[in-house]
Design a protein around this motif. Sequence first.
Motif: not given
Length: 501
Positions: A328-329, A333, A335
């Motif tokens: 998460d930036r 985000k 995964e």
Amino acid sequence: MLGNAYTSVINGIDAVSVKVEADISAGFPCFDITGNLGVAVRESRERVRMAIKNSGIRIVPARMIVNISPADLRKEGTHYDLAVAVAVLQAAGIIRQNLCENIMFIGELGLNGELRPVRGVLPMVINWCKGGRQMVVLPRENAMEASYVKDAKIIPASTLNEVIECIKGDFTEVPFENAKPLQSTEYGMDFADIHGQLSLKRAIMVAAASMHNMLMIGPPGAGKTMAAERIPAILPPMTYEQQLELSGIYSVAGMLKDGVSFVDKRCFRAPHHCITPQAMAGGGNGLMPGEVSLACHGVLFMDEFNLFSTKTVEVLRQPMESGHILIDRVNGKVEYPADFMLVAAMNPCKCGYYPDRNRCSCTPAQVRAYFGRLSRPLLDRIDVCVQVPRIKYEDMVYDGKDLYTNEYMRSTVERVFNIQKERFADEKYSLNSAIPAADVSRYCILDREAENLMNSIYDSCDLSARGYHKLLKVARTIADIDGSEYIMAEHICEASGYRMV
């Protein structure tokens, strides 16, 4: 006139199809692109304009507007160039509009109209084929990578003019032949090369049989690194789905190059202990996958484990439990899969020779401080811990081979994998190491003697709830190696010996 073309936006190792719309109308000559764009996508208007011009195609100067929808998705990368060019050529009337409805276009354009390879092709083609569509036009250098997707019809091209001729010819060119994935297990290293260390080899076989995380503690030169490097050689071949997932990670990272277009065997990643938390977890420009994802379905080897920074080591806690990592930036985000087998190695003290007091000069406080760099919650997540002693002279000069060769260890590990596959056929997981806490009592059944022993070990070793479950899962794997339906006392004894950190 309006033109349309399709491409994809990458999010982690997933992709979402996007539509490129182009409109050419009367007005002040300009070329604008909209749709929540990154710098590379905004710059594509200049690449596309020059590529069309230098391909010998003349478009009357006019107001050209290109939109890449949906606009709520961030668009990054250079692979949009070809789709933008095709949409513009449709809007200009050079290509008929009804020819590109079920085709995805991928590729970067050079100023001379040349098609250049891009990263992330594999996830884009997988997503496109999931929607029931098959045809993909892309750079010739990316064709082999994309051909591993079943049912995909790959049309490779080298220039923009080739793409136009292909469209006008109604795609009569024979599609690129789909490649067939291999199941490679050849690594060129054998456990027979390691002299002695039978207890270490046994512990590695137990850990590999269910991808348990493990820690090796021993003096320098005892064979810890040699043993870790050979672990992928005894793991079963990956399934097609695992190969596709791992290849997708490497495709997004831009690591499918130099003749490698598909990852067909388990990876061994060994980052240096100076690695940053961001490089371990992933992130940076474009939210690239980190080492925990590049080691997916393989081995992540961390030598000098306690010399890694605390922040870097603590990054491992979430993926060790879930098999995924969420990045998460500010700019997004994503995964990534991170289902790896952690294999760590360290010396028992700063000089490396504890508890040999003839060679070790470290004080008890120094030894405790050396181990104290690793947190208890992290150690609790390690299933198998084994002491690696100094190799004896008689083992060094012994010419024969012991029981633990690659052939024996691989056949045992594959047999246990098959047992687990059958046992968990109706579950979302397939390994003993992944049994959730709610299912431990159902699959880890102890006989009466084992229950009594487990009761005494729980109190004497001061186990946490996680440690208790980890011990049972390892015992379940040892029981599978022995072909036992129930976990017996000897299995609990061996599993508890692997938790004495």
